[in-house]
Enzyme design. Structure first.
Site, PDB file in Angstrom:
ATOM      1  N   TYR A   1     -41.652  25.968  46.758  1.00  0.00           N
ATOM      2  CA  TYR A   1     -41.109  26.895  47.746  1.00  0.00           C
ATOM      3  C   TYR A   1     -41.974  28.150  47.778  1.00  0.00           C
ATOM      4  CZ  TYR A   1     -39.619  30.264  44.303  1.00  0.00           C
ATOM      5  OH  TYR A   1     -39.629  31.224  43.321  1.00  0.00           O
ATOM      6  N   HIS A   2     -41.723  28.974  48.771  1.00  0.00           N
ATOM      7  CA  HIS A   2     -42.239  30.341  48.752  1.00  0.00           C
ATOM      8  C   HIS A   2     -41.244  31.234  49.479  1.00  0.00           C
ATOM      9  CE1 HIS A   2     -43.915  29.545  52.871  1.00  0.00           C
ATOM     10  NE2 HIS A   2     -43.614  30.818  53.038  1.00  0.00           N
TER      11      HIS A   2
ATOM     12  N   GLU B   1     -41.251  34.661  51.887  1.00  0.00           N
ATOM     13  CA  GLU B   1     -42.133  35.511  52.686  1.00  0.00           C
ATOM     14  C   GLU B   1     -41.316  36.602  53.358  1.00  0.00           C
ATOM     15  OE1 GLU B   1     -42.785  33.428  56.938  1.00  0.00           O
ATOM     16  OE2 GLU B   1     -43.479  32.195  55.262  1.00  0.00           O
TER      17      GLU B   1
ATOM     18  N   LYS C   1     -47.569  38.729  64.561  1.00  0.00           N
ATOM     19  CA  LYS C   1     -46.560  38.722  63.499  1.00  0.00           C
ATOM     20  C   LYS C   1     -47.270  38.493  62.173  1.00  0.00           C
ATOM     21  CE  LYS C   1     -42.145  36.418  62.572  1.00  0.00           C
ATOM     22  NZ  LYS C   1     -41.264  35.367  63.110  1.00  0.00           N
TER      23      LYS C   1
END
Length: 163
Positions: free
Chosen positions: A68-69, A71, A83
């Protein structure tokens, strides 16, 4: 060691239509919906999609090295259709990267065409310099293609209904 990678994907959609997805949480939702073999789940941990929003992106089983990460959206510029999101936990940070920033830009090319420009800017510790090869724009190229195809299909279905 610092580095930067960019990729441009030309699509047959107006920039404003793409930005309606890219500037909101809809991009994250569509990424998980359209690419379940890459992203199994996206959760909003903080925010409403604006600057400061924190997402947890869980990768599908089988993605080597990363589970996972998290952000955080650090910049959303509606005028420039830009963005930026900064990894704050997991993902590349677990591989020795000290910084991993994603920049997504929607560039108008013509009335019904635009370019999705994906840029990754990163910094990796010297002891993990070999891991710099894990920096990639590939996921954003895949997401851009899937989202564009989805929007084109949706547009096509609407046109058929009008006939």
């Amino acid at each position: 060691m610092k580095g930067s990678l960019s990729h441009e994907l030309e699509v047959s959609l107006p920039a404003d239509q793409l930005w309606q997805v890219y500037s909101t949480l809809r991009l994250a939702q569509l990424s998980a919906e359209l690419l379940p073999t890459v992203i199994s789940k996206v959760e909003v941990e903080e925010g409403d999609g604006g600057v400061g929003t924190l997402l947890r992106v869980t990768y599908a089983l089988g993605i080597p090295g990363m589970k996972y990460h998290k952000e955080r959206f650090v910049k959303i510029d509606h005028e420039k259709r830009l963005k930026e999101a900064l990894f704050v936990e997991g993902g590349h940070l677990d591989l020795g990267f000290s910084s991993y920033l994603i920049r997504l830009e929607i560039l108008e090319k013509g009335h019904n065409s635009s370019v999705i420009k994906s840029t990754v800017e990163y910094e990796v510790d010297e002891e993990h310099a070999a891991n710099a090869s894990f920096a990639t724009t590939d996921p954003f190229m895949i997401i851009g293609g899937a989202v564009s195809e989805h929007l084109l299909q949706k547009k096509s279905n609407c046109s058929i209904m009008l006939l």
